[in-house]
Design a protein around this motif. Structure first.
Motif, mmCIF file in Angstrom:
data_model
loop_
_atom_site.group_PDB
_atom_site.id
_atom_site.type_symbol
_atom_site.label_atom_id
_atom_site.label_comp_id
_atom_site.label_asym_id
_atom_site.label_seq_id
_atom_site.Cartn_x
_atom_site.Cartn_y
_atom_site.Cartn_z
ATOM 1 N N LEU A 267 -28.770 6.026 63.245
ATOM 2 C CA LEU A 267 -29.735 6.370 64.299
ATOM 3 C C LEU A 267 -31.010 6.958 63.706
ATOM 4 C CD1 LEU A 267 -29.293 6.582 67.597
ATOM 5 C CD2 LEU A 267 -29.723 8.968 67.077
ATOM 6 N N GLY A 290 -13.724 17.275 68.722
ATOM 7 C CA GLY A 290 -15.144 17.615 68.847
ATOM 8 C C GLY A 290 -16.049 16.442 68.515
ATOM 9 N N GLU A 294 -18.737 14.392 70.919
ATOM 10 C CA GLU A 294 -20.142 14.217 70.562
ATOM 11 C C GLU A 294 -20.516 12.728 70.597
ATOM 12 O OE1 GLU A 294 -21.056 16.809 67.275
ATOM 13 O OE2 GLU A 294 -22.855 15.627 66.842
ATOM 14 N N LEU A 297 -21.340 11.184 73.918
ATOM 15 C CA LEU A 297 -22.699 11.447 74.373
ATOM 16 C C LEU A 297 -23.715 10.631 73.561
ATOM 17 C CD1 LEU A 297 -23.652 13.351 76.585
ATOM 18 C CD2 LEU A 297 -23.965 15.115 74.874
ATOM 19 N N TYR A 301 -26.605 7.232 74.336
ATOM 20 C CA TYR A 301 -27.985 7.496 73.881
ATOM 21 C C TYR A 301 -28.494 6.313 73.057
ATOM 22 C CZ TYR A 301 -31.899 9.672 71.484
ATOM 23 O OH TYR A 301 -33.151 9.943 70.998
ATOM 24 N N TYR A 316 -22.436 7.247 80.014
ATOM 25 C CA TYR A 316 -22.736 8.636 80.398
ATOM 26 C C TYR A 316 -21.801 9.063 81.535
ATOM 27 C CZ TYR A 316 -26.988 9.334 77.602
ATOM 28 O OH TYR A 316 -27.868 9.516 76.586
ATOM 29 N N ARG A 598 -19.450 24.505 74.872
ATOM 30 C CA ARG A 598 -20.087 23.320 74.300
ATOM 31 C C ARG A 598 -19.922 22.117 75.243
ATOM 32 N NH1 ARG A 598 -18.285 24.309 69.545
ATOM 33 N NH2 ARG A 598 -20.108 25.620 69.240
ATOM 34 N N TYR A 602 -22.663 19.805 77.011
ATOM 35 C CA TYR A 602 -22.638 18.342 76.924
ATOM 36 C C TYR A 602 -22.657 17.737 78.339
ATOM 37 C CZ TYR A 602 -21.207 18.372 71.962
ATOM 38 O OH TYR A 602 -21.146 18.527 70.621
ATOM 39 N N LYS A 605 -26.013 17.843 79.808
ATOM 40 C CA LYS A 605 -26.870 16.835 79.169
ATOM 41 C C LYS A 605 -26.505 15.446 79.675
ATOM 42 C CE LYS A 605 -28.119 19.213 74.910
ATOM 43 N NZ LYS A 605 -27.539 20.531 75.121
ATOM 44 N N LEU B 4 -32.078 16.491 72.125
ATOM 45 C CA LEU B 4 -30.625 16.315 72.127
ATOM 46 C C LEU B 4 -30.127 15.955 70.736
ATOM 47 C CD1 LEU B 4 -27.833 15.837 73.483
ATOM 48 C CD2 LEU B 4 -28.594 13.512 73.943
ATOM 49 N N ILE B 5 -30.806 14.991 70.143
ATOM 50 C CA ILE B 5 -30.374 14.545 68.812
ATOM 51 C C ILE B 5 -30.498 15.682 67.813
ATOM 52 C CG2 ILE B 5 -30.936 13.034 66.875
ATOM 53 C CD1 ILE B 5 -31.610 10.906 68.859
ATOM 54 N N LEU B 8 -27.707 18.052 68.251
ATOM 55 C CA LEU B 8 -26.419 17.526 67.789
ATOM 56 C C LEU B 8 -26.380 17.440 66.265
ATOM 57 C CD1 LEU B 8 -25.811 14.745 70.453
ATOM 58 C CD2 LEU B 8 -24.714 16.971 70.288
ATOM 59 N N PRO B 17 -18.946 22.002 63.922
ATOM 60 C CA PRO B 17 -19.289 23.042 64.877
ATOM 61 C C PRO B 17 -18.132 23.988 65.187
ATOM 62 C CG PRO B 17 -19.035 20.943 65.985
ATOM 63 C CD PRO B 17 -18.930 20.672 64.544
ATOM 64 N N PHE B 18 -16.927 23.526 64.916
ATOM 65 C CA PHE B 18 -15.796 24.360 65.369
ATOM 66 C C PHE B 18 -15.009 24.916 64.180
ATOM 67 C CE2 PHE B 18 -16.296 20.521 68.022
ATOM 68 C CZ PHE B 18 -17.095 21.100 68.989
#
Lengths: 627, 176
Positions: A267, A290, A294, A297, A301, A316, A598, A602, A605, B4-5, B8, B17-18
Motif C-alpha cells: 500500500l 489483532g 486491522e 479495516l 481501504y 466495511y 481499539r 476501529y 472508523k 487512518l493509515i 495503523l 500493538p498488544f
C-alpha cells in the motif's frame, strides 16, 4: 525414622538425573529414589517434602558415612536446589545452590550449580549477579549445558545493554544444534542494539534462511524475517521489505503479522492490487487476532483506493458487524472476569491436564474470550502470577485435606485410649508378678553361673551331690554327731560302719566329679538359652506395653499444633490467592479493555468509512448512469 | 497517506500493538512482593507437610510394625510394566496400575513407595506379581514368593523388576 544401612540389592540409576548430573551409577538410597520418582513426574512439592526430610535427617546423624544417602549427598543437595527452582521457590533455591557452590563438591556439580544460580539471577533481573555466577564456572563443564551457559551469558550481555560483549559468544553458538537459530537471530538483535543497522540486516537475513525442521527453529526463522521486514518498513524501504515478509511461513505463529505488514508495504508504494492479496487471506482468519482485525479495516481501504467502492462498502459492513460482535464478546468477558469466573476456570483440573488448556478455557461456559488474552498469557509476569495462583490453589487443596484428617487422628487416638486404658491395670499387675519372678530367676541363674565358675577353679564335689546323696550325707553327719556323745558297747563298730558308708559316698562323688561338672555345665548352657528366650519375651512384652501407651499418648500437643498451623496456613493462602487472583483479573481486564478500546475505535472508523464508501459507490453509479 | 493509515502503521511499527499491557495500578514491586510471599507460604506448607508426615508415621505406622515396600525397574526397552500386585502372608497388600508418567519416572531411575503398612514382628511371606507387555506384543506375567523377617525396627524392602530379556530373575527383593 530408623535407617538400616544398605545391605541388599542395588538399583541402577538408569538415566542421569534430568535435572542434575549423577556421580554414582547405583542408587543406594530408597528415599532419594522416591524423591526422584515424584520429581520425574513434575510433582516437585512431594519431591521436596521427601528429599528435605531425608537430607535433614542425614545431616543430623553422628556417623553419616554409614547412611545410604552418604553416597548421593552431593546429588541430593543439588537436587534440592533444583526442585526448589522448578517449584518456583527461587529464594530457597538460590540458598541451596549457593550452599552447593561453597561446599567441597565435584567440579562438574559446582559448574552446573553456578549455571543454575546464574539462571535464577537472570530470571529475577539481577544481571550483575548472573554474570558473577557465570564467571565462577571453571574447569570441567557438563556437556549437556555447555551451550546453555553460553546462550545465557549472551542474553545477560544483551539485557545489560552490552551487545558488543555478546557478539563473539553468539557467533560461536550459531553452530549449536540446540541454539543455532536463536543465536543467529539474537546476534542480529545485538547488532541492532549496538547501532550497526547494516550488520543487523545482513545477520537477520542469514537467520531468516536457516534450514531446519525443528518447529522452534522455524518459528525463530520466521521471526527473523518479520523483524527484518519491519526494520526495512521503518526505513521506508517498502519494496525491499517484501521478500523478507514473504519468507514468513503462512502457517507459522508470525504469519498474521507478516501478512499485515506485507499489505502495508504494498500500500505504501501505492500497489493496491498487491496489498489486497495478503489482507484478503488475513481478513478470513481468526477474528480475535489483532492483525486480522486491522486487516478487516485495511482491506476495504485498499478496495476504495482501487475505486471498487461497492466491494469496499461490503467489507466495511462485515468489519462493522464483526467489531460490534467482538466488542459485545469483550464486554461479556470483562464481566465474567469481574464475577470471578476466570479464576474459577483457571483452577479446574480437567482443563489443566490438557496441554492447550489456555485455549480450551474458551470452550467452557462463562469464561472470558481467552484468545484475546493469549499474548498476555505468554508474558513472563503474567505466567509467574498465574503459576503462583495455581500453586496456591494446589496448596489450599492439600491443606484442606490435611485439616480433615486431624479429626480422624483424634478419633483414632480416642479409640485406642478407650481400648487400652481399661486393659492396662490388669496387664500391669500381671507384668509386675512376671517381672518379680523373672528377676528371681535371673538372680538364681547368676548364682549358678558363679558356682560353676568357682567349681572350675576350686573343685567341691559335695556341691554336685544329688538330692539323695545330700540327704545321706546329712544323715551320716547327724549320726556321727550323735555317736560322739554316746557311750555304747557297739560304738567302735558303728563308727566303723559310718566311715565305710561315708567313704563309699565320697568315692562316688570324687570319681564322678568331672562327669557331673560337665553335665552341670551343659545344663547351665541350656538354661542360658532359656534365659535368653525369656529375656526376649520380656523385652517384647515391655515394647508392646510401651507401644500400647505410645499409640494414644503424646499426640494431643502435636495434633493441636499442626491443626493450628494448617488453619493459619489456609488463611494465608486464601489471602494470597485473593491478592494474586485480583492481580491477574486486573491485568486481564486491562488487556481486554485495551482491546475493546481499539475495536471501538476501529468500529467508529469502519462506520464512517462505510458511509463514505456508500456515497462514493452511489456517486460512481450515478456517474455511470449519466454517461 | 490518510490519517487512518498513519495511525495503523504507527501501531504496527510500534512492534505489535498488544505486546504488553500492564495495569497501571499494579507495579512490578507489588508483583515481586507477592511472589516472595507465595514462596514463603510454600516453605511453610512444606514444613507442615514434614511435621505431618512424622506424626502420621508415628500414629499409623509405628516402628515395631512398620513395613514399607519400594519398587524400581531395570532398564529394559523390550519390556513395559503395566501393573504390580503384592500380597503379604496371602493377603492383598496393594495392586498398582502404572500410568505413562509413573512408568517414565521409574525408567528414569525413580523409586516408587508402593506400600506402607503394619505387620507383627516375625517371619512373613511376600508374593510379588508383575504384569506387563513384551516388545512383540505378548503379555508377560510373573509371580515370585519371598520371605522376610520383621524385627522391632521399621522394615524397608526394595523390589526390583525386570523383563525376561535381561537374563536374570525378573523379580528381586532386598533389604534396605
Amino acid at each position: 525414622m530408623f535407617r538400616a544401612p544398605f545391605s541388599g540389592i542395588g538399583l541402577l540409576l538408569i538415566a542421569s538425573l534430568a535435572t542434575s548430573p549423577s556421580h554414582s551409577d547405583e542408587l543406594k538410597d530408597l528415599y532419594f529414589g522416591e524423591a526422584l520418582y515424584y520429581a520425574h513426574q513434575g510433582y516437585y512439592f512431594e519431591a521436596l517434602e521427601r528429599l528435605d526430610a531425608e537430607v535433614d535427617q542425614h545431616a543430623g546423624l553422628d556417623e553419616p558415612e554409614l547412611d545410604t544417602l552418604f553416597y548421593h549427598i552431593d546429588d541430593a543437595e543439588f537436587s534440592l536446589g533444583d526442585f526448589e527452582l522448578r517449584y518456583r521457590m527461587h529464594h530457597r533455591a538460590g540458598r541451596a545452590i549457593r550452599a552447593v557452590l561453597e561446599g567441597a563438591v565435584d567440579e562438574v556439580v559446582r559448574n552446573d550449580a553456578a549455571y543454575r544460580l546464574a539462571r535464577i539471577h537472570f530470571q529475577k533481573g539481577q544481571m550483575d549477579a548472573a554474570l558473577r555466577a557465570l564467571d565462577r564456572i571453571d574447569g570441567k563443564i557438563p556437556e549437556g549445558i555447555r551451550d546453555d551457559i553460553e546462550f545465557l551469558r549472551a542474553n545477560v550481555y544483551l539485557a545489560q545493554e552490552k551487545p558488543a560483549e555478546s557478539f563473539e559468544v553468539l557467533k560461536r553458538l550459531q553452530g549449536s544444534d540446540s541454539y543455532g537459530g536463536f543465536a543467529a537471530y539474537n546476534l542480529g538483535i545485538a547488532y541492532l542494539q549496538d547501532g550497526q543497522r547494516q550488520a543487523a540486516i545482513e545477520q537477520l537475513d542469514r537467520a531468516g534462511q536457516i534450514e531446519n525442521n525443528d518447529p522452534a527453529e522455524l518459528a525463530i526463522r520466521d521471526k527473523a524475517n518479520l523483524v527484518l521486514g519491519t526494520i526495512l518498513l521503518e526505513d521506508g524501504e517498502y519494496e525491499r521489505a517484501m521478500p523478507y515478509l514473504n519468507r514468513v511461513r503462512l502457517d507459522g505463529p508470525f504469519s498474521n503479522q507478516a501478512l499485515l505488514s506485507a499489505g502495508w508495504a504494498s500500500l505504501s508504494v501505492e500497489n493496491y492490487e498487491r496489498a489486497v492479496v495478503p489482507w484478503s487471506i488475513l481478513a478470513e482468519r481468526e477474528v480475535t487476532d489483532g492483525a486480522t482485525q486491522e486487516a478487516m479495516l485495511a482491506l476495504p481501504y485498499a478496495y476504495g483506493k482501487l475505486d471498487i467502492h461497492g466491494r469496499a462498502a461490503i467489507f466495511y459492513g462485515r468489519a462493522l458487524d464483526a467489531f460490534g460482535a467482538e466488542v459485545d464478546k469483550l464486554n461479556e468477558s470483562i464481566e465474567t472476569i469481574r464475577e470471578g469466573k476466570f479464576l474459577d476456570a483457571l483452577v479446574r483440573e480437567e482443563i489443566r491436564k490438557d496441554k492447550d488448556w489456555v485455549i480450551r478455557l474458551r470452550s467452557l461456559p462463562e469464561t472470558p474470550e481467552t484468545y484475546y488474552l493469549m499474548e498476555l498469557l505468554a508474558t513472563h509476569d503474567f505466567q509467574t502470577g498465574l503459576q503462583n495462583y495455581l500453586d496456591l490453589a494446589d496448596l489450599r487443596k492439600k491443606l484442606v485435606s490435611w485439616q480433615s484428617s486431624f479429626d480422624s487422628f483424634d478419633d483414632m487416638v480416642t479409640i485406642r485410649h478407650d481400648h487400652y486404658e481399661p486393659l492396662l491395670p490388669d496387664v500391669d499387675t500381671t507384668f509386675r508378678e512376671l517381672d518379680s519372678r523373672l528377676r528371681l530367676r535371673r538372680e538364681q541363674h547368676k548364682m549358678l553361673v558363679r558356682r560353676r565358675d568357682d567349681l572350675l577353679t576350686t573343685p567341691r564335689p559335695e556341691f554336685l551331690a544329688t538330692r539323695e546323696e545330700q540327704a545321706v550325707l546329712a544323715r551320716i553327719e547327724l549320726i556321727e554327731e550323735k555317736l560322739k556323745d554316746a557311750s555304747t558297747p557297739f560304738e567302735g563298730a558303728l563308727v566303723q560302719r559310718m566311715r565305710r558308708l561315708k567313704g563309699l559316698l565320697t568315692w562316688t562323688l570324687e570319681t564322678e566329679y568331672h562327669d557331673r561338672l560337665t553335665q552341670f555345665d551343659q545344663n547351665l548352657r541350656t538354661l542360658d538359652e532359656a534365659m535368653v528366650v525369656a529375656q526376649t519375651q520380656y523385652d517384647e512384652f515391655v515394647r508392646s506395653r510401651q507401644a500400647a501407651t505410645h499409640s494414644f499418648e503424646g499426640y494431643e500437643t502435636p495434633i493441636s499444633r499442626l491443626r493450628g498451623r494448617v488453619s493459619e496456613a489456609i488463611q494465608k493462602v486464601d489471602l494470597l490467592m485473593k491478592r494474586q487472583g485480583r492481580q491477574l483479573e486486573i491485568v486481564a481486564i486491562d488487556e481486554l479493555m485495551a482491546r475493546r478500546g481499539r475495536l471501538e475505535s476501529y468500529r467508529d472508523k469502519a462506520r464512517f468509512a462505510l458511509a463514505d464508501s456508500y456515497d462514493r459507490a452511489t456517486q460512481a453509479q450515478a456517474r455511470s448512469e449519466v454517461q | 497517506m490518510s490519517r487512518l493509515i498513519r495511525t495503523l502503521m504507527l501501531l504496527l511499527l510500534a512492534g505489535g500493538p498488544f505486546a504488553t499491557s500492564v495495569a497501571q495500578d499494579i507495579s512490578g514491586d507489588d508483583m515481586r512482593s507477592l511472589d516472595g510471599q507465595v514462596q514463603e507460604i510454600k516453605s511453610d506448607v512444606l514444613s507442615i507437610a514434614s511435621e505431618l508426615n512424622n506424626l502420621e508415621e508415628r500414629l499409623l505406622y509405628p516402628s515395631n510394625t512398620q513395613v514399607a515396600l519400594f519398587v524400581a525397574i531395570e532398564d529394559d526397552e523390550d519390556f513395559r510394566l503395566d501393573a504390580v500386585k503384592i500380597e503379604i502372608d496371602g493377603e492383598l497388600a496393594t495392586h498398582h496400575i502404572y500410568s505413562y508418567k509413573e512408568l517414565e519416572a521409574l525408567q528414569k531411575g525413580g523409586v516408587q513407595r508402593i506400600y506402607t503398612g503394619n505387620v507383627p514382628t516375625g517371619d512373613h511371606q511376600l508374593s510379588v506379581t508383575m504384569i506387563g507387555m513384551l516388545k512383540n506384543g505378548t503379555e508377560f506375567n510373573k509371580t515370585d514368593q519371598f520371605s522376610f523377617a520383621k524385627g522391632v525396627e521399621p522394615k524397608a524392602l526394595g523390589i526390583t523388576l525386570a523383563g525376561p530379556g535381561l537374563g536374570k530373575s525378573g523379580i528381586q527383593v532386598g533389604d534396605w
